[in-house]
Structure formats: C-alpha cells, structure tokens
Design a protein around this motif. Structure first.
Motif, PDB file in Angstrom:
ATOM      1  N   ALA A 184       0.841  -1.253   0.078  1.00  0.00           N
ATOM      2  CA  ALA A 184       0.012  -0.046  -0.118  1.00  0.00           C
ATOM      3  C   ALA A 184       0.906   1.307   0.077  1.00  0.00           C
ATOM      4  O   ALA A 184       0.353   2.398  -0.164  1.00  0.00           O
ATOM      5  CB  ALA A 184      -0.889   0.233   1.011  1.00  0.00           C
ATOM      6  N   LEU A 185       2.035   1.538   0.105  1.00  0.00           N
ATOM      7  CA  LEU A 185       2.921   2.484   0.488  1.00  0.00           C
ATOM      8  C   LEU A 185       3.651   2.596  -0.865  1.00  0.00           C
ATOM      9  O   LEU A 185       4.985   2.153  -0.985  1.00  0.00           O
ATOM     10  CB  LEU A 185       4.055   2.256   1.645  1.00  0.00           C
ATOM     11  CG  LEU A 185       3.301   2.217   3.055  1.00  0.00           C
ATOM     12  CD1 LEU A 185       4.173   1.943   4.144  1.00  0.00           C
ATOM     13  CD2 LEU A 185       2.472   3.508   3.387  1.00  0.00           C
ATOM     14  N   PRO A 186       3.203   3.517  -1.731  1.00  0.00           N
ATOM     15  CA  PRO A 186       4.175   4.221  -2.684  1.00  0.00           C
ATOM     16  C   PRO A 186       5.432   4.971  -2.234  1.00  0.00           C
ATOM     17  O   PRO A 186       5.288   5.217  -0.925  1.00  0.00           O
ATOM     18  CB  PRO A 186       3.336   4.993  -3.581  1.00  0.00           C
ATOM     19  CG  PRO A 186       1.970   4.580  -3.188  1.00  0.00           C
ATOM     20  CD  PRO A 186       1.895   4.245  -1.607  1.00  0.00           C
ATOM     21  N   ILE A 187       6.606   5.022  -3.173  1.00  0.00           N
ATOM     22  CA  ILE A 187       7.713   5.622  -2.385  1.00  0.00           C
ATOM     23  C   ILE A 187       7.788   7.178  -3.107  1.00  0.00           C
ATOM     24  O   ILE A 187       7.519   7.190  -4.331  1.00  0.00           O
ATOM     25  CB  ILE A 187       8.770   4.872  -3.154  1.00  0.00           C
ATOM     26  CG1 ILE A 187       8.725   3.262  -2.756  1.00  0.00           C
ATOM     27  CG2 ILE A 187      10.185   5.338  -2.711  1.00  0.00           C
ATOM     28  CD1 ILE A 187       9.542   2.075  -3.246  1.00  0.00           C
ATOM     29  N   TYR A 188       8.140   7.866  -2.204  1.00  0.00           N
ATOM     30  CA  TYR A 188       8.348   9.382  -2.399  1.00  0.00           C
ATOM     31  C   TYR A 188       9.908   9.566  -1.986  1.00  0.00           C
ATOM     32  O   TYR A 188      10.181   9.834  -0.706  1.00  0.00           O
ATOM     33  CB  TYR A 188       7.155  10.250  -1.994  1.00  0.00           C
ATOM     34  CG  TYR A 188       7.517  11.792  -2.194  1.00  0.00           C
ATOM     35  CD1 TYR A 188       6.938  12.329  -3.352  1.00  0.00           C
ATOM     36  CD2 TYR A 188       7.858  12.562  -1.115  1.00  0.00           C
ATOM     37  CE1 TYR A 188       6.975  13.869  -3.560  1.00  0.00           C
ATOM     38  CE2 TYR A 188       7.955  13.931  -1.143  1.00  0.00           C
ATOM     39  CZ  TYR A 188       7.374  14.256  -2.482  1.00  0.00           C
ATOM     40  OH  TYR A 188       7.528  15.871  -2.883  1.00  0.00           O
ATOM     41  N   VAL A 189      10.679   9.911  -2.724  1.00  0.00           N
ATOM     42  CA  VAL A 189      12.021  10.133  -2.328  1.00  0.00           C
ATOM     43  C   VAL A 189      12.361  11.883  -2.557  1.00  0.00           C
ATOM     44  O   VAL A 189      11.888  12.383  -3.694  1.00  0.00           O
ATOM     45  CB  VAL A 189      13.315   9.322  -2.905  1.00  0.00           C
ATOM     46  CG1 VAL A 189      13.179   8.145  -2.672  1.00  0.00           C
ATOM     47  CG2 VAL A 189      13.270   9.524  -4.561  1.00  0.00           C
ATOM     48  N   PHE A 190      13.309  12.365  -1.702  1.00  0.00           N
ATOM     49  CA  PHE A 190      13.124  13.984  -1.786  1.00  0.00           C
ATOM     50  C   PHE A 190      14.605  14.320  -1.442  1.00  0.00           C
ATOM     51  O   PHE A 190      15.281  14.123  -0.608  1.00  0.00           O
ATOM     52  CB  PHE A 190      11.972  14.402  -0.650  1.00  0.00           C
ATOM     53  CG  PHE A 190      11.914  15.888  -0.562  1.00  0.00           C
ATOM     54  CD1 PHE A 190      10.889  16.607  -1.454  1.00  0.00           C
ATOM     55  CD2 PHE A 190      12.812  16.720   0.223  1.00  0.00           C
ATOM     56  CE1 PHE A 190      10.662  17.780  -1.289  1.00  0.00           C
ATOM     57  CE2 PHE A 190      12.321  18.071   0.242  1.00  0.00           C
ATOM     58  CZ  PHE A 190      11.421  18.724  -0.363  1.00  0.00           C
ATOM     59  N   ALA A 223       4.851  -0.330  -2.279  1.00  0.00           N
ATOM     60  CA  ALA A 223       4.510  -0.467  -3.520  1.00  0.00           C
ATOM     61  C   ALA A 223       5.833  -0.152  -4.363  1.00  0.00           C
ATOM     62  O   ALA A 223       5.811   0.795  -4.778  1.00  0.00           O
ATOM     63  CB  ALA A 223       3.508   0.434  -3.922  1.00  0.00           C
ATOM     64  N   THR A 224       6.544  -1.212  -4.573  1.00  0.00           N
ATOM     65  CA  THR A 224       7.993  -0.844  -5.243  1.00  0.00           C
ATOM     66  C   THR A 224       8.016  -0.533  -6.605  1.00  0.00           C
ATOM     67  O   THR A 224       9.029   0.075  -7.366  1.00  0.00           O
ATOM     68  CB  THR A 224       8.799  -2.163  -5.212  1.00  0.00           C
ATOM     69  OG1 THR A 224       8.277  -3.204  -5.476  1.00  0.00           O
ATOM     70  CG2 THR A 224       9.176  -2.606  -3.463  1.00  0.00           C
ATOM     71  N   ASP A 225       6.813  -0.679  -7.329  1.00  0.00           N
ATOM     72  CA  ASP A 225       6.685  -0.390  -8.656  1.00  0.00           C
ATOM     73  C   ASP A 225       5.811   1.075  -8.978  1.00  0.00           C
ATOM     74  O   ASP A 225       5.730   1.612 -10.019  1.00  0.00           O
ATOM     75  CB  ASP A 225       5.985  -1.365  -9.570  1.00  0.00           C
ATOM     76  CG  ASP A 225       4.618  -1.521  -9.016  1.00  0.00           C
ATOM     77  OD1 ASP A 225       4.176  -1.192  -7.942  1.00  0.00           O
ATOM     78  OD2 ASP A 225       3.791  -2.084  -9.656  1.00  0.00           O
ATOM     79  N   ARG A 226       5.786   1.859  -7.861  1.00  0.00           N
ATOM     80  CA  ARG A 226       5.132   3.169  -7.859  1.00  0.00           C
ATOM     81  C   ARG A 226       5.923   4.001  -7.118  1.00  0.00           C
ATOM     82  O   ARG A 226       6.044   4.137  -5.712  1.00  0.00           O
ATOM     83  CB  ARG A 226       3.798   3.041  -7.207  1.00  0.00           C
ATOM     84  CG  ARG A 226       2.774   2.276  -8.043  1.00  0.00           C
ATOM     85  CD  ARG A 226       1.470   2.236  -7.668  1.00  0.00           C
ATOM     86  NE  ARG A 226       1.356   0.981  -6.624  1.00  0.00           N
ATOM     87  CZ  ARG A 226       0.396   0.799  -5.623  1.00  0.00           C
ATOM     88  NH1 ARG A 226      -0.493   1.961  -5.407  1.00  0.00           N
ATOM     89  NH2 ARG A 226       0.576  -0.035  -4.640  1.00  0.00           N
ATOM     90  N   ILE A 227       6.837   4.862  -7.990  1.00  0.00           N
ATOM     91  CA  ILE A 227       7.661   5.478  -7.522  1.00  0.00           C
ATOM     92  C   ILE A 227       7.873   7.137  -7.896  1.00  0.00           C
ATOM     93  O   ILE A 227       7.717   7.332  -9.136  1.00  0.00           O
ATOM     94  CB  ILE A 227       9.156   5.007  -7.501  1.00  0.00           C
ATOM     95  CG1 ILE A 227       9.419   3.799  -7.082  1.00  0.00           C
ATOM     96  CG2 ILE A 227      10.404   5.942  -6.801  1.00  0.00           C
ATOM     97  CD1 ILE A 227      10.463   2.874  -7.749  1.00  0.00           C
ATOM     98  N   ALA A 228       7.993   7.989  -6.886  1.00  0.00           N
ATOM     99  CA  ALA A 228       7.921   9.336  -7.318  1.00  0.00           C
ATOM    100  C   ALA A 228       9.678  10.100  -6.720  1.00  0.00           C
ATOM    101  O   ALA A 228       9.992   9.633  -5.746  1.00  0.00           O
ATOM    102  CB  ALA A 228       6.960  10.130  -6.792  1.00  0.00           C
ATOM    103  N   VAL A 229      10.055  10.781  -7.700  1.00  0.00           N
ATOM    104  CA  VAL A 229      11.306  11.510  -6.986  1.00  0.00           C
ATOM    105  C   VAL A 229      10.798  13.113  -6.757  1.00  0.00           C
ATOM    106  O   VAL A 229      10.173  13.561  -7.977  1.00  0.00           O
ATOM    107  CB  VAL A 229      12.358  11.278  -8.111  1.00  0.00           C
ATOM    108  CG1 VAL A 229      12.798   9.787  -8.006  1.00  0.00           C
ATOM    109  CG2 VAL A 229      12.266  11.574  -9.519  1.00  0.00           C
ATOM    110  N   SER A 230      11.321  13.687  -6.129  1.00  0.00           N
ATOM    111  CA  SER A 230      10.968  15.165  -5.803  1.00  0.00           C
ATOM    112  C   SER A 230      12.046  15.921  -5.212  1.00  0.00           C
ATOM    113  O   SER A 230      13.055  15.080  -4.837  1.00  0.00           O
ATOM    114  CB  SER A 230       9.608  15.237  -4.859  1.00  0.00           C
ATOM    115  OG  SER A 230       9.013  16.513  -4.910  1.00  0.00           O
ATOM    116  N   GLY A 231      12.019  17.223  -5.098  1.00  0.00           N
ATOM    117  CA  GLY A 231      13.041  17.880  -4.242  1.00  0.00           C
ATOM    118  C   GLY A 231      12.769  19.456  -4.708  1.00  0.00           C
ATOM    119  O   GLY A 231      11.912  19.710  -5.593  1.00  0.00           O
TER     120      GLY A 231
END
Length: 297
Positions: free
Chosen positions: A61-67, A146-154
């Motif tokens: 259930a947890l998508p990934i958001y890296v910042f 959710a290892t196939d749902r990934i956002a990169v941000s900054g």
C-alpha cells in the motif's frame, strides 16, 4: 526567460533554508496515517518518514516518494512538515540527509560556485533501500511497499537532483518544486547536473510547483515546463516566493497539491485526478494558486 545568475546562488541557498527552523511541534500530518520521521542504521545519510503504525498499512500500500532538500542540504528535516503530510496519506517518504543535532545555525558561505552538500545518488540509493526492505522478511516494511510506484521530488537544488534521478527507469513520476534546470553554461552548483537536454528523456509524468514570479527559480522552472511536450505535465504556481509552504502547518497548499498528484499518479485515484484535469478541475478554481497543464484530457 529569466535566468538565475551565479551571483544569486547564495540568495537561492539562503531562501531555500530560510524559515525552515520553526518547531514542528506535534505535527504528524493530516492524513489517515499519523506519521513520524526517523533515522535508520541500515539507511545512513537519509531520514525516513512513514506512518507511525505500520500494522495499519495493508500489503503493497505504500508508494515511494524520495526527496532532495532545498540547497541540496544534508538536513533531512528541513522540509519536514511537507514530508510528514505526504507520509500521513500512506506513502513511504525518504529525504536525503540526517536529523541535525542542536547547533547554532550557519548561514551559507558566499561562493562563486557552491558545492552541493548531498549527492544526487542519495535519491536512487533511497529507492534501492526501499525495494530491498520490501523483500526482507524481518523488515517492518516487508510486503507493505509498492515498489513499482515511485516518485522523485525535491526543493530548489534538490529539484535539480530530482530531475536527474527521474531518468531512472523505475520512476513513475517526478515532482519538481521551486526549481528547474539552469540555461546552458549558467549552473552555479558544483556536483549537480543541470542540462535542459535531459527534459526530453523524462518519462511517466512531471509536476512543477513554483512560487510565482517572485520565486528565483520561476524562469528556469517555467522554461522547463514549456519544453516538455512528450509526457503529461502540469505547472502549479503558489505565489509565495522561493521559500514555498514546506514548513507551514501540514506543509501548506503545496503539500496538498503534491499529495493529490501522487494519489492520482501512484494510486490511480480518479477523484485526485479531478483536481488537475476534466471539466471540474478543482485546482483551476482554487484562488490560492494557478495551474497550467498538458495532460491530454
């Protein structure tokens, strides 16, 4: 287009850090999963933001958001209200840097060319870690990511890092905040790539969140958006300048915008999509911001 000059770098770095020292108090986000942030021994040089009670998170259930932080800072808590808010809506959020020990704040040293305190690689390292943790049987995150749902941000300099990390084929969407590539030959930050040609190799989708015409990154971010014509893209301006709304309660309106985008792009939430597109277009009627989009519908 309004370029950011080298002489303005110290201003950019200072603006990225200004106002970021307010006490977060009991901030845990406004979503259904009250969130916390922590350092982890198995992920050095990062801060993890997550729902406090992982038992309430269903599998996958947890998508990934890296910042990446403003000024590419190593303070992984400098945008904590923004990041806690996103985590509270059911995301695994990972920021570059660490939790600073109490010390007297230091102003950025003026320089003709500033070296970034963190590496762009920290963003993809965070993705690697999350994917490993999901498969590690004794991890508290096992099976929940959710290892196939990934956002990169900054934010600011961190937004440049996000644009480079977004080249990774694992990335689903990019969120570029108060940032944008510098014109050719104008990049004042050593160790961070700024290359408009990389815009053509972005994939998935991209959201730019800028601070209006007084944002020092407005010209660069707007120019990026104008050049992108091969993937769905949106540009939101919240007219608060370069400092954004990161440390306002619950991350302010910018965190609301980002959360809706992530809910749409990473969770397939049709109601969230309606804030950006369609005849109702919720954000089109929001007087706190302006929105442009190339979303194909």
């Amino acid at each position: 287009m309004r370029a950011i000059r080298r002489a303005g770098l110290a201003t950019m770095a200072g603006a990225a850090l200004a106002g970021m020292t307010a006490d977060a108090g009991e901030e845990h986000g406004s979503g259904p999963y009250p969130a916390l942030f922590e350092e982890r021994a198995d992920l050095p040089d990062h801060v993890v933001y997550r729902p406090a009670d992982l038992r309430k998170v269903r599998r996958g259930a947890l998508p990934i958001y890296v910042f990446g932080n403003g000024a590419c800072s190593a303070d992984g808590t400098s945008s904590r209200n923004h990041l806690l808010e996103i985590a509270s809506h059911g995301y695994l959020v990972i920021a570059s840097g660490t939790i600073p020990k109490p010390t007297a704040p230091k102003a950025p040293a003026p320089a003709a060319r500033m070296a970034a305190p963190t590496e762009t690689k920290a963003l993809t390292d965070a993705i690697d870690w999350a994917q490993r943790e999901n498969g590690r049987a004794d991890s508290p995150f096992a099976g929940r990511i959710a290892t196939d749902r990934i956002a990169v941000s900054g934010f600011s300099c961190g937004g440049l890092q996000a644009l480079s990390a977004a080249q990774d084929p694992r990335v689903t969407t990019a969120v570029v905040m108060n940032s944008g590539f510098f014109p050719e030959g104008a990049n004042p930050i050593a160790g961070v790539v700024s290359d408009k040609k990389l815009l053509k190799s972005l994939h998935g989708s991209v959201l730019y969140v800028l601070g209006g015409t007084t944002d020092i990154a407005y010209g660069n971010g707007t120019d990026d958006y104008r050049r992108i014509d091969h993937i769905p893209a949106a540009l939101v301006n919240v007219p608060v300048g370069h400092g954004g709304t990161y440390m306002q309660p619950h991350g302010g309106v910018a965190a609301t915008v980002v959360t809706r985008w992530l809910d749409w792009k990473l969770k397939g939430d049709g109601k969230a999509a309606g804030y950006f597109t369609g005849p109702a277009c919720g954000f089109c009627k929001d007087d706190r911001l302006t929105i442009e989009s190339k979303l194909g519908g």
